[in-house]
Design a protein around this motif. Structure first.
Motif, PDB file in Angstrom:
ATOM      1  N   GLU A   1       0.809  -1.216   0.000  1.00 19.29           N
ATOM      2  CA  GLU A   1       0.000   0.000   0.000  1.00 19.29           C
ATOM      3  C   GLU A   1       0.842   1.266   0.000  1.00 19.29           C
ATOM      4  O   GLU A   1       0.300   2.374   0.002  1.00 19.29           O
ATOM      5  CB  GLU A   1      -0.921  -0.001   1.228  1.00 19.29           C
ATOM      6  N   TYR A   2       2.156   1.122   0.018  1.00 20.83           N
ATOM      7  CA  TYR A   2       3.013   2.300   0.105  1.00 20.83           C
ATOM      8  C   TYR A   2       3.214   2.955  -1.258  1.00 20.83           C
ATOM      9  O   TYR A   2       3.621   2.297  -2.218  1.00 20.83           O
ATOM     10  CB  TYR A   2       4.375   1.932   0.698  1.00 20.83           C
ATOM     11  N   VAL A   3       2.919   4.243  -1.325  1.00 23.68           N
ATOM     12  CA  VAL A   3       3.153   5.047  -2.531  1.00 23.68           C
ATOM     13  C   VAL A   3       4.279   6.049  -2.275  1.00 23.68           C
ATOM     14  O   VAL A   3       5.237   6.127  -3.016  1.00 23.68           O
ATOM     15  CB  VAL A   3       1.868   5.780  -2.966  1.00 23.68           C
ATOM     16  N   GLY A   4       4.165   6.798  -1.184  1.00 23.98           N
ATOM     17  CA  GLY A   4       5.177   7.799  -0.874  1.00 23.98           C
ATOM     18  C   GLY A   4       4.889   9.136  -1.521  1.00 23.98           C
ATOM     19  O   GLY A   4       4.005   9.272  -2.366  1.00 23.98           O
ATOM     20  N   SER A   5       5.667  10.135  -1.134  1.00 26.14           N
ATOM     21  CA  SER A   5       5.388  11.502  -1.574  1.00 26.14           C
ATOM     22  C   SER A   5       5.739  11.733  -3.036  1.00 26.14           C
ATOM     23  O   SER A   5       6.497  10.975  -3.640  1.00 26.14           O
ATOM     24  CB  SER A   5       6.184  12.490  -0.718  1.00 26.14           C
ATOM     25  N   LYS A   6       5.140  12.812  -3.570  1.00 17.95           N
ATOM     26  CA  LYS A   6       5.453  13.289  -4.919  1.00 17.95           C
ATOM     27  C   LYS A   6       5.226  12.225  -5.994  1.00 17.95           C
ATOM     28  O   LYS A   6       6.105  11.916  -6.803  1.00 17.95           O
ATOM     29  CB  LYS A   6       6.905  13.771  -4.983  1.00 17.95           C
ATOM     30  N   ASP A   7       4.016  11.668  -6.027  1.00 17.77           N
ATOM     31  CA  ASP A   7       3.725  10.668  -7.060  1.00 17.77           C
ATOM     32  C   ASP A   7       3.314  11.310  -8.375  1.00 17.77           C
ATOM     33  O   ASP A   7       3.150  10.621  -9.387  1.00 17.77           O
ATOM     34  CB  ASP A   7       2.646   9.704  -6.579  1.00 17.77           C
ATOM     35  N   HIS A   8       3.125  12.641  -8.376  1.00 17.76           N
ATOM     36  CA  HIS A   8       2.796  13.396  -9.592  1.00 17.76           C
ATOM     37  C   HIS A   8       1.546  12.861 -10.284  1.00 17.76           C
ATOM     38  O   HIS A   8       1.412  12.963 -11.513  1.00 17.76           O
ATOM     39  CB  HIS A   8       3.972  13.391 -10.576  1.00 17.76           C
ATOM     40  N   GLY A   9       0.645  12.265  -9.502  1.00 15.45           N
ATOM     41  CA  GLY A   9      -0.598  11.761 -10.064  1.00 15.45           C
ATOM     42  C   GLY A   9      -0.509  10.372 -10.655  1.00 15.45           C
ATOM     43  O   GLY A   9      -1.523   9.821 -11.105  1.00 15.45           O
ATOM     44  N   TYR A  10       0.667   9.762 -10.652  1.00 16.49           N
ATOM     45  CA  TYR A  10       0.832   8.430 -11.218  1.00 16.49           C
ATOM     46  C   TYR A  10       0.352   7.336 -10.266  1.00 16.49           C
ATOM     47  O   TYR A  10       0.040   6.236 -10.700  1.00 16.49           O
ATOM     48  CB  TYR A  10       2.303   8.173 -11.554  1.00 16.49           C
ATOM     49  N   GLY A  11       0.369   7.601  -8.965  1.00 15.96           N
ATOM     50  CA  GLY A  11       0.039   6.553  -8.009  1.00 15.96           C
ATOM     51  C   GLY A  11       1.260   5.747  -7.629  1.00 15.96           C
ATOM     52  O   GLY A  11       2.351   6.300  -7.451  1.00 15.96           O
ATOM     53  N   ASP A  12       1.099   4.443  -7.542  1.00 21.16           N
ATOM     54  CA  ASP A  12       2.159   3.578  -7.021  1.00 21.16           C
ATOM     55  C   ASP A  12       3.419   3.594  -7.868  1.00 21.16           C
ATOM     56  O   ASP A  12       4.534   3.615  -7.351  1.00 21.16           O
ATOM     57  CB  ASP A  12       1.639   2.141  -6.898  1.00 21.16           C
ATOM     58  N   VAL A  13       3.276   3.561  -9.190  1.00 18.39           N
ATOM     59  CA  VAL A  13       4.439   3.489 -10.087  1.00 18.39           C
ATOM     60  C   VAL A  13       4.461   4.719 -10.984  1.00 18.39           C
ATOM     61  O   VAL A  13       3.514   4.981 -11.721  1.00 18.39           O
ATOM     62  CB  VAL A  13       4.404   2.221 -10.965  1.00 18.39           C
ATOM     63  N   ILE A  14       5.550   5.467 -10.933  1.00 17.61           N
ATOM     64  CA  ILE A  14       5.728   6.609 -11.823  1.00 17.61           C
ATOM     65  C   ILE A  14       6.390   6.117 -13.100  1.00 17.61           C
ATOM     66  O   ILE A  14       7.419   5.456 -13.069  1.00 17.61           O
ATOM     67  CB  ILE A  14       6.602   7.693 -11.163  1.00 17.61           C
ATOM     68  N   GLY A  15       5.810   6.456 -14.248  1.00 14.09           N
ATOM     69  CA  GLY A  15       6.392   6.051 -15.523  1.00 14.09           C
ATOM     70  C   GLY A  15       5.942   4.679 -15.967  1.00 14.09           C
ATOM     71  O   GLY A  15       4.845   4.218 -15.652  1.00 14.09           O
ATOM     72  N   ASP A  16       6.810   3.996 -16.675  1.00 15.52           N
ATOM     73  CA  ASP A  16       6.508   2.716 -17.316  1.00 15.52           C
ATOM     74  C   ASP A  16       6.498   1.578 -16.287  1.00 15.52           C
ATOM     75  O   ASP A  16       7.532   1.242 -15.706  1.00 15.52           O
ATOM     76  CB  ASP A  16       7.559   2.436 -18.396  1.00 15.52           C
ATOM     77  N   VAL A  17       5.323   0.986 -16.087  1.00 15.55           N
ATOM     78  CA  VAL A  17       5.193  -0.115 -15.125  1.00 15.55           C
ATOM     79  C   VAL A  17       6.098  -1.280 -15.496  1.00 15.55           C
ATOM     80  O   VAL A  17       6.669  -1.946 -14.630  1.00 15.55           O
ATOM     81  CB  VAL A  17       3.728  -0.579 -15.037  1.00 15.55           C
ATOM     82  N   SER A  18       6.266  -1.528 -16.799  1.00 15.44           N
ATOM     83  CA  SER A  18       7.093  -2.657 -17.231  1.00 15.44           C
ATOM     84  C   SER A  18       8.566  -2.463 -16.879  1.00 15.44           C
ATOM     85  O   SER A  18       9.337  -3.419 -16.899  1.00 15.44           O
ATOM     86  CB  SER A  18       6.952  -2.866 -18.744  1.00 15.44           C
ATOM     87  N   LYS A  19       8.946  -1.234 -16.539  1.00 20.62           N
ATOM     88  CA  LYS A  19      10.338  -0.946 -16.184  1.00 20.62           C
ATOM     89  C   LYS A  19      10.541  -0.774 -14.685  1.00 20.62           C
ATOM     90  O   LYS A  19      11.613  -1.090 -14.157  1.00 20.62           O
ATOM     91  CB  LYS A  19      10.830   0.308 -16.901  1.00 20.62           C
ATOM     92  N   PHE A  20       9.532  -0.249 -13.968  1.00 21.43           N
ATOM     93  CA  PHE A  20       9.755   0.160 -12.585  1.00 21.43           C
ATOM     94  C   PHE A  20       8.934  -0.580 -11.532  1.00 21.43           C
ATOM     95  O   PHE A  20       9.208  -0.437 -10.334  1.00 21.43           O
ATOM     96  CB  PHE A  20       9.479   1.660 -12.445  1.00 21.43           C
ATOM     97  N   ASP A  21       7.948  -1.341 -11.929  1.00 24.69           N
ATOM     98  CA  ASP A  21       7.054  -1.942 -10.942  1.00 24.69           C
ATOM     99  C   ASP A  21       7.792  -2.853  -9.960  1.00 24.69           C
ATOM    100  O   ASP A  21       8.604  -3.688 -10.358  1.00 24.69           O
ATOM    101  CB  ASP A  21       5.969  -2.763 -11.661  1.00 24.69           C
ATOM    102  N   VAL A  22       7.510  -2.680  -8.661  1.00 27.40           N
ATOM    103  CA  VAL A  22       8.000  -3.578  -7.617  1.00 27.40           C
ATOM    104  C   VAL A  22       6.827  -4.456  -7.201  1.00 27.40           C
ATOM    105  O   VAL A  22       5.806  -3.954  -6.737  1.00 27.40           O
ATOM    106  CB  VAL A  22       8.537  -2.798  -6.400  1.00 27.40           C
ATOM    107  N   LYS A  23       6.972  -5.758  -7.364  1.00 29.31           N
ATOM    108  CA  LYS A  23       5.870  -6.678  -7.115  1.00 29.31           C
ATOM    109  C   LYS A  23       5.764  -7.083  -5.646  1.00 29.31           C
ATOM    110  O   LYS A  23       4.672  -7.318  -5.145  1.00 29.31           O
ATOM    111  CB  LYS A  23       6.025  -7.918  -7.989  1.00 29.31           C
ATOM    112  N   GLY A  24       6.882  -7.199  -4.942  1.00 29.70           N
ATOM    113  CA  GLY A  24       6.831  -7.605  -3.549  1.00 29.70           C
ATOM    114  C   GLY A  24       8.188  -8.039  -3.045  1.00 29.70           C
ATOM    115  O   GLY A  24       9.190  -7.954  -3.755  1.00 29.70           O
ATOM    116  N   ILE A  25       8.201  -8.481  -1.794  1.00 28.64           N
ATOM    117  CA  ILE A  25       9.439  -8.893  -1.135  1.00 28.64           C
ATOM    118  C   ILE A  25       9.223 -10.200  -0.393  1.00 28.64           C
ATOM    119  O   ILE A  25       8.199 -10.390   0.250  1.00 28.64           O
ATOM    120  CB  ILE A  25       9.922  -7.822  -0.140  1.00 28.64           C
ATOM    121  N   ASP A  26      10.201 -11.095  -0.501  1.00 30.31           N
ATOM    122  CA  ASP A  26      10.266 -12.300   0.329  1.00 30.31           C
ATOM    123  C   ASP A  26      11.484 -12.191   1.227  1.00 30.31           C
ATOM    124  O   ASP A  26      12.566 -11.843   0.764  1.00 30.31           O
ATOM    125  CB  ASP A  26      10.409 -13.570  -0.529  1.00 30.31           C
TER     126      ASP A  26
END
Length: 262
Positions: free
Chosen positions: A27-52
């Motif tokens: 649920e973490y987005v953080g500041s200054k998302d510039h209206g993009y929400g969770d991922v700024i820019g290209d999801v195929s390049k920057f998306d973080v899916k999770g952590i184990d």
């Protein structure tokens, strides 16, 4: 739905192994998302899916699943650093840890007001030897002793030239290893796995304050902060007597197997 997963394997006396999985929604987005929400820019390049997180005594292996593993070094022609004098493009960030998680703002909005000044005070950081590597390398665990996060960490602002790019501001992305407020307390390694889409960090937290608490919080993002993940997981270190019993149990299993093989 994206998830933050933790796998804590516990070896009991004998040969049985059980695993406990803790799931936390990303649920973490953080500041200054510039209206993009969770991922700024290209999801195929920057998306973080999770952590184990795999726990073996005080040894941690933290696997961050992200599309960025196949995109390290992108935008090297027009996204350059103004502070760190790097011109290699966007890189892997360091992993930050704390014994508590205190994000600023509301979970319903993804903590959009959370940044280095307002959020969790990170007390440890695992720093990468060459964050632009496409394969991995060595790393070092640092204790972060400054009163503020900025005393201990470089921000996304320090890596990205805002004249050329839209990115998430104010996120801790790298340990200030040359600062007088940070102290090296251990070493480890990191590995980029492009097949499984993850970057893994492995290090020992023995002797740190992290082992004294009942949870560990994590923070990670690439150096532009375009997708940053935070969350906490339960953690406990077995008592020395339990560890000794576990060792005896594993030794008995090994002896039994050797007799069967003979």
């Amino acid at each position: 739905m994206k998830t933050f997963k933790v796998l804590a394997a516990v070896v009991a006396l004998g040969s049985s192994v059980s695993a406990y999985a803790y799931q936390i929604n990303d649920e973490y987005v953080g500041s200054k998302d510039h209206g993009y929400g969770d991922v700024i820019g290209d999801v195929s390049k920057f998306d973080v899916k999770g952590i184990d997180v795999s726990v073996a005594g005080t040894m941690l292996t933290v696997d961050v699943y992200t599309n960025f593993v196949n995109n390290v070094g992108i935008f090297n022609n027009n996204v350059t650093s103004t502070t760190l004098s790097q011109k290699k493009g966007i890189a892997f960030g360091d992993l930050f840890l704390s014994s508590s998680w205190n994000p600023y703002g509301d979970a319903d909005t993804g903590y959009k007001e959370d940044r280095h000044r307002t959020g969790t005070k990170w007390t440890y950081g695992f720093s990468l030897d060459d964050r632009w590597s496409s394969t991995g390398g060595e790393g070092a665990l640092y204790e972060l002793n400054g009163e503020t996060n900025y005393e201990n960490a470089y921000l996304s602002n320090d890596f990205i030239n805002g004249r050329y790019a839209t990115y998430r501001h104010g996120q801790e992305v790298a340990v200030k290893t040359g600062s007088a407020t940070v102290t090296s307390v251990g070493s480890g390694s990191w590995l980029v796995d492009t097949v499984n889409g993850k970057v893994s960090f492995t290090f020992d937290i023995a002797g740190t304050d992290l082992v004294k608490g009942d949870e560990i919080a994590f923070h990670w993002g690439m150096t532009c902060g375009n997708d940053t993940i935070e969350g906490k997981v339960p953690f406990s270190v077995p008592e020395p007597g339990v560890l000794a019993m576990m060792g005896l149990g594993l030794a008995a299993v090994g002896l039994r197997r050797r007799k069967q093989a003979a």
